[in-house]
Write a protein that holds these residues in place. Structure first.
Motif, PDB file in Angstrom:
ATOM      1  N   GLU A 135      38.676  35.854  45.561  1.00  0.00           N
ATOM      2  CA  GLU A 135      38.312  36.444  46.842  1.00  0.00           C
ATOM      3  C   GLU A 135      37.730  37.845  46.724  1.00  0.00           C
ATOM      4  O   GLU A 135      37.072  38.314  47.642  1.00  0.00           O
ATOM      5  CB  GLU A 135      39.545  36.493  47.756  1.00  0.00           C
ATOM      6  N   GLY A 136      38.009  38.546  45.632  1.00  0.00           N
ATOM      7  CA  GLY A 136      37.465  39.887  45.472  1.00  0.00           C
ATOM      8  C   GLY A 136      38.199  40.946  46.274  1.00  0.00           C
ATOM      9  O   GLY A 136      37.746  42.082  46.346  1.00  0.00           O
TER      10      GLY A 136
ATOM     11  N   ALA B  78      45.477  44.868  32.298  1.00  0.00           N
ATOM     12  CA  ALA B  78      44.367  43.963  32.610  1.00  0.00           C
ATOM     13  C   ALA B  78      44.213  43.821  34.115  1.00  0.00           C
ATOM     14  O   ALA B  78      43.091  43.805  34.638  1.00  0.00           O
ATOM     15  CB  ALA B  78      44.609  42.603  31.968  1.00  0.00           C
ATOM     16  N   LEU B  79      45.360  43.735  34.836  1.00  0.00           N
ATOM     17  CA  LEU B  79      45.295  43.655  36.299  1.00  0.00           C
ATOM     18  C   LEU B  79      44.636  44.898  36.876  1.00  0.00           C
ATOM     19  O   LEU B  79      43.772  44.790  37.767  1.00  0.00           O
ATOM     20  CB  LEU B  79      46.702  43.482  36.869  1.00  0.00           C
ATOM     21  N   ILE B  80      45.019  46.060  36.378  1.00  0.00           N
ATOM     22  CA  ILE B  80      44.464  47.299  36.929  1.00  0.00           C
ATOM     23  C   ILE B  80      42.948  47.359  36.667  1.00  0.00           C
ATOM     24  O   ILE B  80      42.169  47.755  37.539  1.00  0.00           O
ATOM     25  CB  ILE B  80      45.179  48.512  36.302  1.00  0.00           C
ATOM     26  N   VAL B  82      40.887  44.754  36.166  1.00  0.00           N
ATOM     27  CA  VAL B  82      40.213  43.773  37.013  1.00  0.00           C
ATOM     28  C   VAL B  82      40.114  44.297  38.444  1.00  0.00           C
ATOM     29  O   VAL B  82      39.103  44.127  39.126  1.00  0.00           O
ATOM     30  CB  VAL B  82      40.971  42.433  36.968  1.00  0.00           C
ATOM     31  N   MET B  83      41.178  44.973  38.891  1.00  0.00           N
ATOM     32  CA  MET B  83      41.166  45.548  40.235  1.00  0.00           C
ATOM     33  C   MET B  83      40.076  46.604  40.364  1.00  0.00           C
ATOM     34  O   MET B  83      39.364  46.666  41.369  1.00  0.00           O
ATOM     35  CB  MET B  83      42.535  46.177  40.484  1.00  0.00           C
ATOM     36  N   LEU B  86      36.592  44.454  40.172  1.00  0.00           N
ATOM     37  CA  LEU B  86      36.256  43.349  41.070  1.00  0.00           C
ATOM     38  C   LEU B  86      36.629  43.567  42.519  1.00  0.00           C
ATOM     39  O   LEU B  86      36.246  42.767  43.358  1.00  0.00           O
ATOM     40  CB  LEU B  86      36.971  42.072  40.599  1.00  0.00           C
ATOM     41  N   LYS B  87      37.410  44.583  42.852  1.00  0.00           N
ATOM     42  CA  LYS B  87      37.912  44.699  44.225  1.00  0.00           C
ATOM     43  C   LYS B  87      36.746  44.881  45.192  1.00  0.00           C
ATOM     44  O   LYS B  87      35.741  45.496  44.882  1.00  0.00           O
ATOM     45  CB  LYS B  87      38.880  45.880  44.332  1.00  0.00           C
ATOM     46  N   GLU B  88      36.882  44.331  46.370  1.00  0.00           N
ATOM     47  CA  GLU B  88      35.911  44.338  47.478  1.00  0.00           C
ATOM     48  C   GLU B  88      34.759  43.358  47.263  1.00  0.00           C
ATOM     49  O   GLU B  88      34.249  43.237  46.156  1.00  0.00           O
ATOM     50  CB  GLU B  88      35.330  45.735  47.729  1.00  0.00           C
ATOM     51  N   GLY B  89      34.403  42.684  48.348  1.00  0.00           N
ATOM     52  CA  GLY B  89      33.305  41.733  48.314  1.00  0.00           C
ATOM     53  C   GLY B  89      33.741  40.401  47.764  1.00  0.00           C
ATOM     54  O   GLY B  89      34.370  40.337  46.726  1.00  0.00           O
ATOM     55  N   GLY B  90      33.440  39.297  48.488  1.00  0.00           N
ATOM     56  CA  GLY B  90      33.822  37.999  47.983  1.00  0.00           C
ATOM     57  C   GLY B  90      34.069  37.050  49.130  1.00  0.00           C
ATOM     58  O   GLY B  90      33.858  37.390  50.292  1.00  0.00           O
TER      59      GLY B  90
END
Lengths: 145, 95
Positions: A135-136, B78-80, B82-83, B86-90
């Motif tokens: 979902e991003g 890895a979570l941080i 990726v955050m 990739l965060k926002e948009g999708g």
């Protein structure tokens, strides 16, 4: 996904998956498994819940704020607990948590709490990574209202 | 010419690695350097030391607990990352 069939099947399936995941975590010192395996099972159950019941419902049920706090606290607790045990072991004070009778549930000393913490970290991290790729976004604005 | 060069480099590297493998001790032989006192200690003393009958659990959560700690931290890092990327948009799933 709005299909009633999927919703009702998942309603029966998710508790079974979660009980199995908790079993794998809690019996990590007796049977094969442990924090990583059980955590990925639990994380997959939450991912399934989000895919079927939608983002809004899941954001209300598992708020981002508390999940992130849980991961951080679990990591800090793991490091401090095991670090403390290692340091005390060096000074000759070992087995603060009693070892117990092998092959019973309450055995293994510090292995059960450490397995639970690893399980929490893996569960929440896998869930977050999956929904970030899909979902991003981790949390929408409606959840913070 | 480029392909020939690539093939030659590959053959040289394969030969180099095979020379390394030919020096290795035979598999499962009891005088191997891997069969030292550490493995014996894990097999014989893990139940007395930790109380867990699962030797793998005893190793990863007791003898080598900090290795597992850093593994969990690697997943968290890895979570941080990726955050951050990739965060926002999708897409968003409708309920």
């Amino acid at each position: 996904m709005k299909t009633k069939i999927i919703e009702n099947i998942v309603k029966i399936l998710i508790p079974l998956i979660q009980v199995f995941g908790i079993y794998v975590i809690l019996f990590g010192h007796i049977s094969p498994g442990g924090g990583f395996a059980g955590g990925s099972i639990l994380g997959s159950s939450i991912i399934l819940f989000r895919f079927v019941y939608g983002s809004e419902h899941t954001d209300k049920k598992y708020p981002y704020k508390y999940l992130m706090r849980t991961v951080s606290i679990a990591l800090i607790m793991y490091g401090s607990l095991k670090g403390m045990l290692f340091i005390l072991d060096h000074f000759g004070i070992d087995k603060i948590i009693p070892v117990g009778v092998p092959n019973t549930f309450l055995s293994g000393g510090s292995i059960i709490p450490l397995n639970i913490m690893i399980g929490l970290v893996v569960t929440i991290t896998f869930y977050f990574i999956a929904i970030l790729f899909e979902e991003g976004e981790l949390e929408y604005e409606h959840a913070s209202e | 010419m480029k392909k020939l060069f690539a093939v030659m480099i590959t053959v040289v590297f394969i030969g180099f690695l095979l020379i390394g493998i030919s020096e290795m001790p035979p598999f499962g032989y009891e005088d191997n350097p891997a069969n030292n006192e550490v493995a014996n200690r894990y097999i014989e003393g893990s139940i007395d030391d930790t109380g867990a009958i699962n030797v793998v659990s005893a190793m990863i959560l007791d003898y080598r607990a900090f290795d597992t700690y850093v593994e969990a931290s690697v997943i968290f890092t890895a979570l941080i990352v990726v955050m951050a990327v990739l965060k926002e948009g999708g897409i968003k799933f409708e309920d």
